[in-house]
Design a protein around this motif. Structure first.
Motif, mmCIF file in Angstrom:
data_model
loop_
_atom_site.group_PDB
_atom_site.id
_atom_site.type_symbol
_atom_site.label_atom_id
_atom_site.label_comp_id
_atom_site.label_asym_id
_atom_site.label_seq_id
_atom_site.Cartn_x
_atom_site.Cartn_y
_atom_site.Cartn_z
ATOM 1 N N UNK A 11 0.828 -1.209 0.000
ATOM 2 C CA UNK A 11 0.000 0.000 0.000
ATOM 3 C C UNK A 11 0.863 1.261 0.000
ATOM 4 N N UNK A 12 1.927 1.256 0.774
ATOM 5 C CA UNK A 12 2.840 2.400 0.792
ATOM 6 C C UNK A 12 3.509 2.588 -0.559
ATOM 7 N N UNK A 13 3.852 1.495 -1.200
ATOM 8 C CA UNK A 13 4.478 1.569 -2.517
ATOM 9 C C UNK A 13 3.517 2.163 -3.550
ATOM 10 N N UNK A 14 2.273 1.746 -3.505
ATOM 11 C CA UNK A 14 1.268 2.299 -4.416
ATOM 12 C C UNK A 14 1.080 3.787 -4.138
ATOM 13 N N UNK A 15 1.027 4.162 -2.870
ATOM 14 C CA UNK A 15 0.869 5.572 -2.515
ATOM 15 C C UNK A 15 2.046 6.397 -3.023
ATOM 16 N N UNK A 16 3.244 5.900 -2.853
ATOM 17 C CA UNK A 16 4.425 6.631 -3.307
ATOM 18 C C UNK A 16 4.416 6.801 -4.819
ATOM 19 N N UNK A 17 4.096 5.761 -5.522
ATOM 20 C CA UNK A 17 4.068 5.827 -6.991
ATOM 21 C C UNK A 17 2.994 6.795 -7.472
ATOM 22 N N UNK A 18 1.815 6.717 -6.869
ATOM 23 C CA UNK A 18 0.718 7.595 -7.263
ATOM 24 C C UNK A 18 1.063 9.051 -6.958
ATOM 25 N N UNK A 19 1.667 9.327 -5.831
ATOM 26 C CA UNK A 19 2.044 10.694 -5.478
ATOM 27 C C UNK A 19 3.081 11.247 -6.446
ATOM 28 N N UNK A 20 4.054 10.444 -6.793
ATOM 29 C CA UNK A 20 5.091 10.887 -7.727
ATOM 30 C C UNK A 20 4.503 11.137 -9.116
ATOM 31 N N UNK A 21 3.628 10.247 -9.581
ATOM 32 C CA UNK A 21 3.008 10.419 -10.890
ATOM 33 C C UNK A 21 2.128 11.673 -10.907
ATOM 34 N N UNK A 22 1.366 11.887 -9.835
ATOM 35 C CA UNK A 22 0.498 13.051 -9.783
ATOM 36 C C UNK A 22 1.319 14.339 -9.783
#
Length: 102
Positions: free
Chosen positions: A44-55
Motif C-alpha cells: 500500500x505504501x508503494x502504491x501511494x508513493x508511486x501515485x504521489x510521484x506520478x500526480x
C-alpha cells in the motif's frame, strides 16, 4: 521510477517466500498475521508513493507546480515500504527460529 520496481519486486519475493514457508508460518499464527500485515502495508505504501510521484509529474506538466514544489512525501512512503519489506523478512526469520527451537 525504478525504485518502485525494486521495492515491489522485494515485496513480491517476500510474498512468494511466505507462501513457500507456509508450514513454518502455520506453526505460529501470530507471526503469520504480522508478516502478511507488513507485506500488505508495504504494498500500500508503494502504491501511494508511486501515485504521489506520478500526480506531481502531471501537475508539473500542466504548469501548476514547479520542480521546487516537490514534497518528500513519495520518498517517505518508499522508505516506509522498504522498512516494511525488511521487517517482513525479519518476521520470516523469527518464525523459522521459533519453530526450530520449539
Amino acid at each position: 521510477m525504478s525504485l518502485t520496481t525494486y521495492v515491489g519486486g522485494g515485496l513480491g519475493a517476500l510474498a512468494l517466500f511466505g507462501d513457500l514457508a507456509k508450514d513454518v508460518l502455520n506453526e505460529c499464527v501470530w507471526l503469520r498475521a504480522i508478516f502478511f500485515t507488513l507485506v500488505f502495508l508495504g504494498a500500500a505504501l508503494l502504491v501511494h508513493a508511486r501515485q504521489s510521484a506520478e500526480w506531481f509529474l502531471i501537475e508539473v506538466e500542466r504548469g501548476n507546480k514547479t520542480a521546487s514544489d516537490a514534497s518528500s512525501e513519495p520518498f517517505k512512503s518508499y522508505k516506509l515500504a522498504t522498512v516494511a519489506a525488511a521487517a517482513s523478512g525479519g518476521i520470516l526469520v523469527a518464525a523459522s527460529w521459533y519453530v526450530a527451537t520449539k
